[in-house]
Write an enzyme that holds these catalytic residues in place. Sequence first.
Site, mmCIF file in Angstrom:
data_model
loop_
_atom_site.group_PDB
_atom_site.id
_atom_site.type_symbol
_atom_site.label_atom_id
_atom_site.label_comp_id
_atom_site.label_asym_id
_atom_site.label_seq_id
_atom_site.Cartn_x
_atom_site.Cartn_y
_atom_site.Cartn_z
ATOM 1 N N LYS A 184 0.903 -1.211 -0.073
ATOM 2 C CA LYS A 184 -0.080 -0.022 0.020
ATOM 3 C C LYS A 184 0.902 1.223 -0.048
ATOM 4 O O LYS A 184 2.169 1.236 0.010
ATOM 5 C CB LYS A 184 -0.864 -0.010 1.266
ATOM 6 C CG LYS A 184 -1.936 -1.289 1.322
ATOM 7 C CD LYS A 184 -2.728 -1.255 0.121
ATOM 8 C CE LYS A 184 -3.361 -2.869 -0.114
ATOM 9 N NZ LYS A 184 -4.497 -3.231 0.409
HETATM 10 C C1 LIG Z 1 -5.519 -4.493 0.695
HETATM 11 C C2 LIG Z 1 -6.857 -4.176 0.769
HETATM 12 C C3 LIG Z 1 -7.716 -4.722 1.944
HETATM 13 C C4 LIG Z 1 -7.101 -5.375 3.131
HETATM 14 O O1 LIG Z 1 -6.222 -4.754 3.696
HETATM 15 P P1 LIG Z 1 -5.254 -5.634 4.792
HETATM 16 O O2 LIG Z 1 -4.644 -4.556 5.651
HETATM 17 O O3 LIG Z 1 -4.275 -6.653 4.071
HETATM 18 O O4 LIG Z 1 -6.343 -6.418 5.621
HETATM 19 C C5 LIG Z 1 -9.093 -4.437 1.825
HETATM 20 N N1 LIG Z 1 -9.463 -3.711 0.929
HETATM 21 C C6 LIG Z 1 -8.867 -3.576 -0.199
HETATM 22 C C7 LIG Z 1 -9.565 -2.678 -1.272
HETATM 23 C C8 LIG Z 1 -7.383 -3.662 -0.152
HETATM 24 O O5 LIG Z 1 -6.961 -3.575 -1.239
#
Ligand SMILES: *Cc1c(COP(=O)(O)O)cnc(C)c1O
Length: 383
Positions: A184
């Site tokens: 991210k």
């Molecule tokens: C990455 C992601 C998640 C989950 O995030 P985590 O921190 O890995 O639990 C949820 N929604 C979207 C749209 C994502 O891209």
Amino acid sequence: MRQSYLVFGQPLIEQPEIDEVLACLRSAWLGTGPRAAEFERRIAAYKGVPHAVGLNSCTAGLHLGCLVLGLGQGDEVITTPMTFCASVNAIVHAGATPVLADVDPVTMNIDPEQVRRRITPRTRAILPVHFAGRACDMDALMSIAKEHDLRVIEDCAHAIETEYRGQKAGAIGDLGVLSFYSTKNIVTGEGGMVLTRDPDLAKRTKMMGLHGMSADAWKRFTDDGYKHYDVEEVGFKYNLMDLQAAIGMHQITRIEAYWQRRLVIWNRYLREFADLPIGLPAPWPANERHALHLFTILVDERRCGISRDEMLMRLHRQNIGTGVHYRAIPGMSVYQRRYGWRADDCPHAKTIGDRTLSLPLSAKLTDDDVGDVINAVKQALGA
Ligand SMILES: *Cc1c(COP(=O)(O)O)cnc(C)c1O
């Protein structure tokens, strides 16, 4: 062809977080403590919200978000088919029923008109996802929510920097949930955070994220001396460690620099690919800020002569790692079994999901890396 494999979504890790992780280890306080609190303060300040609760993932935050808003058995929550499975799973884990509303084919975000059509007497909430970092049509979604007395949970996993008409994504609905997963825009390895203006929701989220105990471990183990705690609810073990926050508390200070770097890459891709037969991300309105999380191209076999999957393979053979965000949710077998969804239930999401491919867009990329991606895309298309 480039020598080393370009791994998709690699974060940029710099010296201050490396030093902070070492300091955290040396302090012997690894769990939830002062660094987690500092990271929460910095994110809350960046987002302009009074409350931010650090958790071990965005998925945990979405789950707790559903719970603290009182969603459960018999309740329907409307979300998008163009998302990671976690958005849907969180609704299911809370005991509620997910309902999909198709996306707008241009913005790739949930279409408010489709949301309207999915509302039933059991609808209790909307869970929009700011896909790729582009803001959803929040004015329309919030007015639907107001009309039908629905709660709104913004999935801001792509959208830390996103702004919509002067408002920050995650601060518009009842709750916003961030992800600091390794790919991210800023990272803690694994990690997430719930944002809210409501002190009671924040308090409940914090409590439910740490076993449902009345006081968190930090308070129990300070030098104030031992304090008894009550267990008020059956909660979960979702708290963010200081070891994770040690990374995030420095990453957040560079969020603008990273965004600027991704903007340079984004614009270079747009220029270089302008004449190729691929679909490119749509421009966004001037009164919004895109978080530039994913640069997705659309590979339509009829226009490109190769399928998306063939494109993936060709880029892979050129040592370029890519991602697919996302194959549409109704195509996943578990939801077909549970809810009777069919792969073509949401035709716009299906069209995108069959053609989409995400190119590397991390602040870690060098100009040469970006050049390698561009050359590989052109070669793959025989351009
Ligand atoms: C990455 C992601 C998640 C989950 O995030 P985590 O921190 O890995 O639990 C949820 N929604 C979207 C749209 C994502 O891209």
